[in-house]
Scaffold this active site. Structure first.
Site, PDB file in Angstrom:
ATOM      1  CG  ASP A 222      -9.762  -1.644  -0.766  1.00  0.00           C
ATOM      2  OD1 ASP A 222      -8.767  -1.491  -0.046  1.00  0.00           O
ATOM      3  OD2 ASP A 222     -10.659  -2.468  -0.540  1.00  0.00           O
ATOM      4  CG  ASN A 230      -0.239 -10.071   1.547  1.00  0.00           C
ATOM      5  OD1 ASN A 230       0.877  -9.563   1.429  1.00  0.00           O
ATOM      6  ND2 ASN A 230      -1.269  -9.411   2.046  1.00  0.00           N
ATOM      7  CG  HIS A 235       2.330 -11.584   4.828  1.00  0.00           C
ATOM      8  ND1 HIS A 235       1.112 -10.950   4.797  1.00  0.00           N
ATOM      9  CD2 HIS A 235       2.067 -12.887   5.119  1.00  0.00           C
ATOM     10  CE1 HIS A 235       0.142 -11.817   5.078  1.00  0.00           C
ATOM     11  NE2 HIS A 235       0.709 -13.000   5.266  1.00  0.00           N
ATOM     12  CG  ASP A 239       5.029  -5.257   4.398  1.00  0.00           C
ATOM     13  OD1 ASP A 239       3.793  -5.171   4.523  1.00  0.00           O
ATOM     14  OD2 ASP A 239       5.786  -5.685   5.286  1.00  0.00           O
ATOM     15  CD  GLU A 265      -6.518  -4.754   1.551  1.00  0.00           C
ATOM     16  OE1 GLU A 265      -7.374  -5.604   1.262  1.00  0.00           O
ATOM     17  OE2 GLU A 265      -5.881  -4.749   2.630  1.00  0.00           O
TER      18      GLU A 265
END
Length: 349
Positions: A222, A230, A235, A239, A265
């Protein structure tokens, strides 16, 4: 040298050849496994010297770039597959002839060309490749120009009758369907953003290995504090971070390892029959990620991740874990890694 190019077949023979060629494509989900036989059927039954495919990989207002993918040649000396000029070839749209050809391909229109009627860039290419005549049929995928199915005649000029063109247009459509089928299969099993396996497909592969009593190492990871990426950068940066993580992990994994985006994630890794010590191998991944920041708008952004690992082996348990048990063990180890401060590897006992 004797001309080894096969004689053209009748219309009915050509349509039957197209049918046989289509079966070659349908023998596997991956159409490229049958493409050589597909092109051979078409080449032999049209009497062509060479049958080929190229894919459009980039287009602009005044240029396009193609990649020469596959080929069948009637004689070895006619093969162009090793011609470096045809790989990643950039075509400048300077003269009207090239522009008209480009626009016709965008519309999906087939074209016949004869050397005697050409000039400029096209004439130079025909002379360089010893082509007397050529038939090109665009491959259209979702109504967009994807590439070309081409037929070269190197022993003399030839005109293709309308019935031949009709049959070969059907062949192009069948090829389009094979490409779409492969694309749908890929999309069903992969995450679009990272191009990694998706959760469902990785679980399927792991369950198949476990059913065969194969040992392996399962890891969940994770990204630490991903929400902050973010919130601080947006955002799009998030990505980019996910893509960066996927590329970094793949660059440091052995070829047999299976990597998937599990969602958000969270990522997962399965290494069947892994002989390495889990803690050592996964620690290398953790360090590689922490030591390789990604660049967002010229600013380096460091990512770290927490890892939870579980090892399934007949030597450690009475039987190899089922996936749910294996997942629960790895997930519990991941939670411990987070509770102990993140950016670390915990191995399930």
């Amino acid at each position: 040298m004797k001309n080894m190019t096969a004689r053209p077949r009748s219309d009915s023979e050509l349509f039957l050849a197209v049918t046989r060629a289509a079966k070659r494509l349908n023998e596997s989900v991956n159409w490229q496994e049958g493409i050589t036989q597909f092109l051979e059927e078409l080449g032999v039954n049209t009497g062509s010297s060479r049958v080929w495919m190229f894919k459009l990989i980039e287009k602009g207002d005044d240029y396009y770039i193609t990649e020469y993918l596959h080929e069948w040649a009637a004689r070895p000396e006619l093969s162009n597959i090793d011609d470096l000029q045809l790989h990643h070839q950039r075509v400048e749209i300077k003269d009207q002839v090239v522009k008209d050809l480009y626009e016709a391909r965008l519309r999906g229109e087939w074209c016949q060309h004869h050397r005697a009627n050409l000039s400029g860039h096209l004439l130079q290419e025909f002379i360089r490749q010893d082509i007397h005549s050529m038939l090109t049929i665009p491959i259209m995928v979702n109504n967009q120009w994807w590439g070309i199915l081409g037929f070269d005649d190197c022993d003399g000029p030839k005109s293709y009758p309308e019935s031949y063109v009709a049959a070969l247009e059907i062949a192009s459509v069948l090829l389009t369907n094979a490409i779409l089928r492969a694309r749908l299969h890929w999309e069903a099993n992969h995450d679009y953003l990272t191009a990694l396996f998706n959760r469902r497909y990785l679980i399927k592969l792991i369950e198949e290995d476990l059913q065969q009593q194969k040992s392996g190492q399962f890891t969940i990871l994770d990204i630490d504090f991903f929400k902050q990426v973010n919130d601080q950068y947006g955002h799009q940066a998030g990505d980019a971070a996910l893509v960066h993580l996927a590329r970094t992990l793949k660059a440091h994994l052995p070829s047999h390892a299976l990597l998937a985006r599990f969602g958000g994630e969270e990522f997962a890794l399965w290494q069947p029959d892994s002989a390495a010590q889990p803690s050592v191998e996964i620690e290398k991944l953790r360090r590689a990620l922490a030591d390789t920041p990604f660049i967002w708008k010229e600013e380096p952004v460091t990512l770290t991740a927490s890892f939870g690992c579980a090892y399934a082996s007949p030597g450690l348990h009475e039987r190899v874990d089922d996936f749910e048990t294996l997942f629960a063990r790895a997930d519990s180890a991941l939670m411990k890694a987070k509770l102990k401060g993140r950016n670390r590897v915990i191995i399930a006992e």
